[in-house]
Design an enzyme around this catalytic site. Structure first.
Site, short mmCIF file in Angstrom:
data_model
loop_
_atom_site.label_atom_id
_atom_site.label_comp_id
_atom_site.label_asym_id
_atom_site.label_seq_id
_atom_site.Cartn_x
_atom_site.Cartn_y
_atom_site.Cartn_z
N SER A 13 0.84 -1.21 0.00
CA SER A 13 0.00 0.00 0.00
C SER A 13 0.87 1.26 0.00
O SER A 13 0.54 2.25 -0.66
CB SER A 13 -0.98 0.00 1.18
OG SER A 13 -0.31 0.16 2.40
N ARG A 91 13.27 -7.50 4.98
CA ARG A 91 14.59 -8.13 5.14
C ARG A 91 15.57 -7.08 5.63
O ARG A 91 15.56 -5.95 5.14
CB ARG A 91 15.12 -8.68 3.80
CG ARG A 91 14.24 -9.68 3.10
CD ARG A 91 13.93 -10.91 3.91
NE ARG A 91 15.08 -11.75 4.19
CZ ARG A 91 15.02 -12.81 4.99
NH1 ARG A 91 13.89 -13.12 5.61
NH2 ARG A 91 16.09 -13.55 5.20
N LEU A 93 19.01 -5.41 5.63
CA LEU A 93 20.06 -5.29 4.61
C LEU A 93 21.42 -5.11 5.28
O LEU A 93 21.54 -4.39 6.27
CB LEU A 93 19.76 -4.09 3.70
CG LEU A 93 18.45 -4.26 2.91
CD1 LEU A 93 18.03 -2.93 2.30
CD2 LEU A 93 18.60 -5.33 1.82
N ASN A 107 13.58 4.41 4.00
CA ASN A 107 12.72 3.37 4.59
C ASN A 107 11.60 4.04 5.36
O ASN A 107 11.79 5.11 5.93
CB ASN A 107 13.53 2.49 5.55
CG ASN A 107 12.70 1.40 6.18
OD1 ASN A 107 11.89 0.75 5.49
ND2 ASN A 107 12.83 1.19 7.48
N HIS A 109 9.14 3.35 8.59
CA HIS A 109 9.09 2.50 9.77
C HIS A 109 7.90 2.92 10.64
O HIS A 109 7.72 4.12 10.88
CB HIS A 109 10.40 2.62 10.56
CG HIS A 109 10.44 1.72 11.75
ND1 HIS A 109 10.65 0.36 11.63
CD2 HIS A 109 10.25 1.97 13.06
CE1 HIS A 109 10.61 -0.18 12.84
NE2 HIS A 109 10.37 0.78 13.73
N SER A 136 7.87 6.99 10.78
CA SER A 136 9.06 7.76 10.43
C SER A 136 9.57 7.31 9.07
O SER A 136 9.56 6.12 8.77
CB SER A 136 10.20 7.52 11.44
OG SER A 136 9.77 7.70 12.76
N THR A 141 20.96 3.46 6.92
CA THR A 141 22.39 3.35 7.17
C THR A 141 22.65 1.95 7.74
O THR A 141 21.74 1.12 7.80
CB THR A 141 22.86 4.39 8.20
OG1 THR A 141 22.23 4.11 9.45
CG2 THR A 141 22.55 5.80 7.75
N LEU A 144 20.27 -0.46 12.18
CA LEU A 144 18.89 -0.86 11.88
C LEU A 144 17.90 0.22 12.33
O LEU A 144 17.86 0.57 13.52
CB LEU A 144 18.56 -2.18 12.60
CG LEU A 144 17.13 -2.70 12.38
CD1 LEU A 144 16.92 -3.16 10.95
CD2 LEU A 144 16.79 -3.81 13.37
N ASP A 145 17.13 0.75 11.39
CA ASP A 145 16.13 1.79 11.65
C ASP A 145 16.75 3.00 12.35
O ASP A 145 16.06 3.71 13.08
CB ASP A 145 14.96 1.23 12.49
CG ASP A 145 14.23 0.09 11.77
OD1 ASP A 145 14.12 0.14 10.54
OD2 ASP A 145 13.79 -0.86 12.45
N GLU A 174 1.20 6.99 7.21
CA GLU A 174 2.31 6.54 6.36
C GLU A 174 2.07 6.95 4.91
O GLU A 174 2.97 7.39 4.20
CB GLU A 174 2.48 5.02 6.44
CG GLU A 174 2.93 4.52 7.81
CD GLU A 174 3.19 3.02 7.83
OE1 GLU A 174 3.69 2.47 6.84
OE2 GLU A 174 2.88 2.39 8.87
C1 GAR Z 1 3.94 -0.66 6.77
O1 GAR Z 1 3.20 -0.41 7.94
C2 GAR Z 1 5.40 -0.33 7.00
O2 GAR Z 1 5.61 0.79 7.83
C3 GAR Z 1 5.88 -1.58 7.68
O3 GAR Z 1 5.26 -2.63 6.99
C4 GAR Z 1 3.99 -2.18 6.49
C5 GAR Z 1 3.92 -2.48 5.01
O4 GAR Z 1 2.65 -2.23 4.50
N1 GAR Z 1 7.30 -1.68 7.61
C6 GAR Z 1 8.06 -2.23 8.56
O5 GAR Z 1 7.59 -2.72 9.58
C7 GAR Z 1 9.55 -2.20 8.29
N2 GAR Z 1 10.27 -2.67 9.41
P1 GAR Z 1 2.42 -2.06 2.93
O6 GAR Z 1 3.02 -3.29 2.26
O7 GAR Z 1 0.92 -2.04 2.79
O8 GAR Z 1 3.07 -0.80 2.50
#
Ligand code: GAR
Length: 204
Positions: A13, A91, A93, A107, A109, A136, A141, A144-145, A174
């Site tokens: 999404s 994943r 990286l 990214n 998060h 966020s 880098t 992680l996060d 988001e």
């Molecule tokens: C989102 O909420 C994103 O912030 C999270 O996964 C979801 C993906 O939804 N990402 C993480 O947790 C990264 N560590 P989407 O596939 O519908 O965009």
């Protein structure tokens, strides 16, 4: 025009809001949607928009992160991206990958970093008794996060919230935040933004 690749693992999404925004006067265009999971729902959505898609299945490289990332790199290099957006890419990286694309990876998060890097962010925020949560966008880098934060959006945590209800409320933000940050980043503007419910405003 900047070339943007989007990496996903699931429904995509966030990817859809990014590619939906990359039209008209936007300084970037989507050149590739890449998933580590062949069953990621976002792949079909991107393909339906005519965006090239690819899969590098991490399960084809058991216990060999280096080989997985070498293949990821090979596919990405064919797309020649200026910017790589991780959008629900699940994943971790390695520094080798991050260094190869240094300064070009973003990214999203689902927490108000530096709080709650890693997984289960919403459950941890509720468990801690926090009054607000959010999301966020940061530069990726080796930590992680932990890279520089480029934008955040906040939502209240309401009484009775579960991690699912909170996740749904954060996801709406988001979808506002990531396109706003990408647009500015593609213009070379790395000043962080905070989205309020009314409008976005630069911190400085
Ligand atoms: C989102 O909420 C994103 O912030 C999270 O996964 C979801 C993906 O939804 N990402 C993480 O947790 C990264 N560590 P989407 O596939 O519908 O965009």
């Amino acid at each position: 025009m900047k070339r943007c690749a989007v990496l996903i693992s699931g429904g995509g999404s966030n990817m859809m809001t990014l590619v939906g925004d990359m039209t008209g006067d936007h300084p970037a265009r989507p050149v590739l949607v890449l998933s580590n999971r062949p069953d990621a729902g976002g792949l079909a959505k991107a393909a339906a928009l005519g965006i090239p898609t690819a899969v590098v299945d991490h399960r084809d490289f058991p216990k060999d992160r280096e080989a997985f990332e070498a293949e990821l790199n090979a596919v990405l290099e064919r797309g020649d991206p200026d910017i790589i957006c991780l959008a629900g890419f699940m994943r971790v990286l390695t520094p080798v990958f991050v260094d190869r694309w240094a300064g070009r990876i973003l990214n999203i998060h689902p927490s108000l970093l530096p709080k709650y890097p890693g997984l289960n962010t919403h459950a941890r925020a509720i468990q801690a008794g926090d009054k607000e949560a959010g999301c966020s966008v940061h530069e990726v880098t080796d930590v992680l996060d932990g890279g520089p934060i480029l934008g955040q959006a906040r939502v209240p945590i309401l009484e009775g919230d579960t991690s699912e209800t909170l996740a749904a409320r954060v996801l709406i933000e988001e979808h506002r935040l990531y396109p706003a940050v990408l647009r500015r980043f593609a213009e070379g503007d790395r000043r962080p933004i905070v989205l309020s419910t009314a409008a976005e405003s630069p911190i400085n």
